[in-house]
Design a protein around this motif. Structure first.
Motif, mmCIF file in Angstrom:
data_model
loop_
_atom_site.group_PDB
_atom_site.id
_atom_site.type_symbol
_atom_site.label_atom_id
_atom_site.label_comp_id
_atom_site.label_asym_id
_atom_site.label_seq_id
_atom_site.Cartn_x
_atom_site.Cartn_y
_atom_site.Cartn_z
ATOM 1 N N GLU A 29 0.832 -1.203 0.000
ATOM 2 C CA GLU A 29 0.000 0.000 0.000
ATOM 3 C C GLU A 29 0.864 1.249 0.000
ATOM 4 O OE1 GLU A 29 -2.249 0.928 3.545
ATOM 5 O OE2 GLU A 29 -0.728 0.043 4.834
ATOM 6 N N LEU A 30 0.290 2.320 -0.507
ATOM 7 C CA LEU A 30 0.897 3.638 -0.430
ATOM 8 C C LEU A 30 0.323 4.317 0.804
ATOM 9 C CD1 LEU A 30 2.665 5.809 -1.843
ATOM 10 C CD2 LEU A 30 0.579 6.575 -2.990
ATOM 11 N N LYS A 31 1.184 4.828 1.641
ATOM 12 C CA LYS A 31 0.731 5.482 2.875
ATOM 13 C C LYS A 31 0.085 6.831 2.566
ATOM 14 C CE LYS A 31 2.176 2.551 5.944
ATOM 15 N NZ LYS A 31 1.258 1.889 6.844
ATOM 16 N N GLU A 32 -0.688 7.331 3.525
ATOM 17 C CA GLU A 32 -1.423 8.583 3.339
ATOM 18 C C GLU A 32 -0.525 9.776 3.044
ATOM 19 O OE1 GLU A 32 -4.295 9.514 6.347
ATOM 20 O OE2 GLU A 32 -5.149 7.509 6.300
ATOM 21 N N ASP A 33 0.712 9.742 3.541
ATOM 22 C CA ASP A 33 1.615 10.880 3.298
ATOM 23 C C ASP A 33 2.077 10.946 1.835
ATOM 24 O OD1 ASP A 33 3.571 8.899 3.044
ATOM 25 O OD2 ASP A 33 4.649 9.477 4.864
ATOM 26 N N GLY A 34 1.863 9.850 1.086
ATOM 27 C CA GLY A 34 2.238 9.817 -0.321
ATOM 28 C C GLY A 34 3.729 9.692 -0.566
ATOM 29 N N LYS A 35 4.505 9.559 0.510
ATOM 30 C CA LYS A 35 5.958 9.476 0.377
ATOM 31 C C LYS A 35 6.520 8.140 0.820
ATOM 32 C CE LYS A 35 6.484 14.395 1.021
ATOM 33 N NZ LYS A 35 6.568 15.437 1.992
ATOM 34 N N THR A 36 5.708 7.354 1.518
ATOM 35 C CA THR A 36 6.152 6.044 1.980
ATOM 36 C C THR A 36 5.148 4.979 1.563
ATOM 37 O OG1 THR A 36 5.097 6.377 4.134
ATOM 38 C CG2 THR A 36 7.435 6.921 3.990
ATOM 39 N N ALA A 37 5.646 3.745 1.497
ATOM 40 C CA ALA A 37 4.800 2.612 1.129
ATOM 41 C C ALA A 37 5.144 1.432 2.018
ATOM 42 C CB ALA A 37 5.026 2.232 -0.329
ATOM 43 N N THR A 38 4.170 0.557 2.223
ATOM 44 C CA THR A 38 4.419 -0.690 2.925
ATOM 45 C C THR A 38 4.757 -1.741 1.877
ATOM 46 O OG1 THR A 38 2.826 -0.104 4.646
ATOM 47 C CG2 THR A 38 3.444 -2.425 4.498
ATOM 48 N N VAL A 39 5.869 -2.439 2.073
ATOM 49 C CA VAL A 39 6.310 -3.475 1.139
ATOM 50 C C VAL A 39 6.652 -4.737 1.914
ATOM 51 C CG1 VAL A 39 7.273 -1.760 -0.470
ATOM 52 C CG2 VAL A 39 8.778 -2.826 1.210
ATOM 53 N N HIS A 40 6.681 -5.868 1.194
ATOM 54 C CA HIS A 40 7.217 -7.094 1.782
ATOM 55 C C HIS A 40 8.015 -7.850 0.726
ATOM 56 C CE1 HIS A 40 3.429 -8.845 0.157
ATOM 57 N NE2 HIS A 40 4.131 -9.967 0.069
ATOM 58 N N LEU A 41 8.984 -8.615 1.185
ATOM 59 C CA LEU A 41 9.841 -9.384 0.289
ATOM 60 C C LEU A 41 9.030 -10.422 -0.460
ATOM 61 C CD1 LEU A 41 12.934 -10.073 2.572
ATOM 62 C CD2 LEU A 41 12.818 -8.490 0.652
ATOM 63 N N ARG A 42 9.382 -10.648 -1.725
ATOM 64 C CA ARG A 42 8.773 -11.745 -2.476
ATOM 65 C C ARG A 42 9.308 -13.036 -1.887
ATOM 66 N NH1 ARG A 42 7.404 -10.738 -8.343
ATOM 67 N NH2 ARG A 42 7.136 -8.504 -8.495
ATOM 68 N N GLY A 43 8.453 -14.048 -1.803
ATOM 69 C CA GLY A 43 8.904 -15.328 -1.268
ATOM 70 C C GLY A 43 8.220 -15.654 0.044
ATOM 71 N N PRO A 44 8.793 -16.590 0.789
ATOM 72 C CA PRO A 44 8.116 -17.105 1.984
ATOM 73 C C PRO A 44 8.044 -16.140 3.154
ATOM 74 C CG PRO A 44 10.302 -18.060 1.797
ATOM 75 C CD PRO A 44 10.057 -17.265 0.542
ATOM 76 N N MET A 45 8.940 -15.156 3.213
ATOM 77 C CA MET A 45 8.923 -14.236 4.355
ATOM 78 C C MET A 45 7.862 -13.162 4.160
ATOM 79 S SD MET A 45 12.937 -13.864 5.275
ATOM 80 C CE MET A 45 12.551 -12.724 6.564
ATOM 81 N N GLU A 46 7.052 -12.977 5.161
ATOM 82 C CA GLU A 46 5.953 -12.015 5.068
ATOM 83 C C GLU A 46 6.216 -10.750 5.871
ATOM 84 O OE1 GLU A 46 2.934 -12.072 3.372
ATOM 85 O OE2 GLU A 46 3.808 -13.725 2.272
ATOM 86 N N GLU A 47 7.456 -10.537 6.287
ATOM 87 C CA GLU A 47 7.780 -9.351 7.077
ATOM 88 C C GLU A 47 7.549 -8.094 6.251
ATOM 89 O OE1 GLU A 47 11.615 -7.331 9.241
ATOM 90 O OE2 GLU A 47 11.583 -9.499 8.978
ATOM 91 N N ARG A 48 6.783 -7.169 6.818
ATOM 92 C CA ARG A 48 6.454 -5.935 6.107
ATOM 93 C C ARG A 48 7.268 -4.775 6.662
ATOM 94 N NH1 ARG A 48 2.506 -9.166 4.955
ATOM 95 N NH2 ARG A 48 1.021 -8.771 3.303
ATOM 96 N N SER A 49 7.598 -3.847 5.775
ATOM 97 C CA SER A 49 8.364 -2.667 6.172
ATOM 98 C C SER A 49 7.771 -1.446 5.493
ATOM 99 C CB SER A 49 9.822 -2.799 5.719
ATOM 100 O OG SER A 49 10.417 -3.947 6.246
ATOM 101 N N ASP A 50 7.872 -0.312 6.173
ATOM 102 C CA ASP A 50 7.498 0.962 5.565
ATOM 103 C C ASP A 50 8.771 1.592 5.029
ATOM 104 O OD1 ASP A 50 4.865 0.592 6.235
ATOM 105 O OD2 ASP A 50 4.946 1.829 8.029
ATOM 106 N N VAL A 51 8.760 1.925 3.732
ATOM 107 C CA VAL A 51 9.956 2.468 3.085
ATOM 108 C C VAL A 51 9.605 3.732 2.316
ATOM 109 C CG1 VAL A 51 10.984 0.173 2.891
ATOM 110 C CG2 VAL A 51 9.688 1.089 0.977
#
Length: 59
Positions: A29-51
């Motif tokens: 998703e794109l965050k409300e500020d329009g400058k950051t997004a939540t991403v996760h690695l492709r593959g088995p790991m589902e850890e999400r990060s805001d970048v």
């Protein structure tokens, strides 16, 4: 990457390869500020990060 392209990728049904620090990621998703997004690695790991979207690179 800019906000417009992030929105296009999120609305696309295509599998678009995006990288963050050299690793392939899915944009969740794109965050409300329009400058950051939540991403996760492709593959088995589902850890999400805001970048910062300026650090995302389309391959």
């Amino acid at each position: 990457m800019d906000q417009k392209r992030v929105k296009q990728i999120l609305s696309s049904s295509a599998d678009i390869d995006v990288k963050y620090n050299g690793a392939s990621v899915w944009i969740d998703e794109l965050k409300e500020d329009g400058k950051t997004a939540t991403v996760h690695l492709r593959g088995p790991m589902e850890e999400r990060s805001d970048v910062d979207i300026s650090e995302l690179v389309e391959d």
